[in-house]
Write a protein that holds these residues in place. Sequence first.
Motif, short mmCIF file in Angstrom:
data_model
loop_
_atom_site.label_atom_id
_atom_site.label_comp_id
_atom_site.label_asym_id
_atom_site.label_seq_id
_atom_site.Cartn_x
_atom_site.Cartn_y
_atom_site.Cartn_z
N ALA A 148 3.51 -0.60 -12.71
CA ALA A 148 4.90 -0.40 -12.31
C ALA A 148 4.98 0.05 -10.85
O ALA A 148 3.95 0.19 -10.18
CB ALA A 148 5.55 0.64 -13.22
N LYS A 149 6.20 0.30 -10.36
CA LYS A 149 6.36 0.71 -8.97
C LYS A 149 5.66 2.04 -8.72
O LYS A 149 5.52 2.86 -9.63
CB LYS A 149 7.83 0.78 -8.57
N PHE A 150 5.21 2.19 -7.50
CA PHE A 150 4.41 3.33 -7.05
C PHE A 150 3.06 3.39 -7.76
O PHE A 150 2.41 4.43 -7.79
CB PHE A 150 5.14 4.67 -7.24
N GLY A 151 2.64 2.27 -8.34
CA GLY A 151 1.38 2.22 -9.08
C GLY A 151 0.25 1.63 -8.26
O GLY A 151 0.37 1.37 -7.06
N CYS A 152 -0.86 1.39 -8.96
CA CYS A 152 -2.04 0.83 -8.32
C CYS A 152 -2.76 -0.06 -9.34
O CYS A 152 -2.82 0.28 -10.53
CB CYS A 152 -2.96 1.96 -7.88
N ILE A 153 -3.27 -1.19 -8.86
CA ILE A 153 -4.12 -2.02 -9.71
C ILE A 153 -5.47 -2.17 -9.03
O ILE A 153 -5.58 -2.15 -7.80
CB ILE A 153 -3.50 -3.40 -10.00
N ALA A 154 -6.51 -2.30 -9.83
CA ALA A 154 -7.86 -2.50 -9.31
C ALA A 154 -8.55 -3.54 -10.18
O ALA A 154 -8.50 -3.46 -11.42
CB ALA A 154 -8.65 -1.20 -9.32
N GLN A 194 4.83 -3.17 -0.89
CA GLN A 194 3.40 -3.04 -1.11
C GLN A 194 2.75 -4.42 -1.21
O GLN A 194 3.42 -5.44 -1.27
CB GLN A 194 3.13 -2.24 -2.38
N GLU A 195 1.43 -4.44 -1.27
CA GLU A 195 0.70 -5.71 -1.35
C GLU A 195 1.05 -6.50 -2.60
O GLU A 195 1.14 -7.73 -2.56
CB GLU A 195 -0.81 -5.44 -1.30
N CYS A 196 1.24 -5.82 -3.71
CA CYS A 196 1.55 -6.50 -4.97
C CYS A 196 2.90 -6.03 -5.53
O CYS A 196 3.28 -4.87 -5.34
CB CYS A 196 0.45 -6.21 -6.00
N ALA A 207 -4.96 -2.46 -4.95
CA ALA A 207 -3.68 -2.69 -4.27
C ALA A 207 -2.61 -1.80 -4.89
O ALA A 207 -2.61 -1.56 -6.10
CB ALA A 207 -3.26 -4.15 -4.39
N CYS A 208 -1.70 -1.33 -4.04
CA CYS A 208 -0.53 -0.59 -4.51
C CYS A 208 0.52 -1.58 -4.97
O CYS A 208 0.56 -2.72 -4.52
CB CYS A 208 0.02 0.29 -3.39
#
Length: 103
Positions: free
Chosen positions: A52-58, A80-82, A74-75
């Motif tokens: 979700a928003k303000f999150g991060c994926i790896a 953000q990038e994503c 990526a944020c």
Amino acid sequence: MGAASATGGRGAASATGERGAASATGACGAASATGESSAAIVTGLYGKAKAAKFGCIALAWWNPTEKRLEMRCACTGEGQECKADVWYTLDEKTGEFISIEGD
């Protein structure tokens, strides 16, 4: 603050609530975190993740030039990038994030 994890090939983990974390460790795994400021991580190859928003994926990928496994982060959210709440995977050749629309 929820937390979820999955191990093994094609495992799926999902966490809801703010500051949650979801992780999947097998190949072709999926992780999703639906609360704000959450993280979704897949350490196996060919995975997909969304947050979700303000999150991060790896996500993990095999870097053919360096001949090693690497992680890309990526944020998520506006500016953000994503995008938030969109599934992503990594391009097998470049390691760049690719959105998976409709998943």
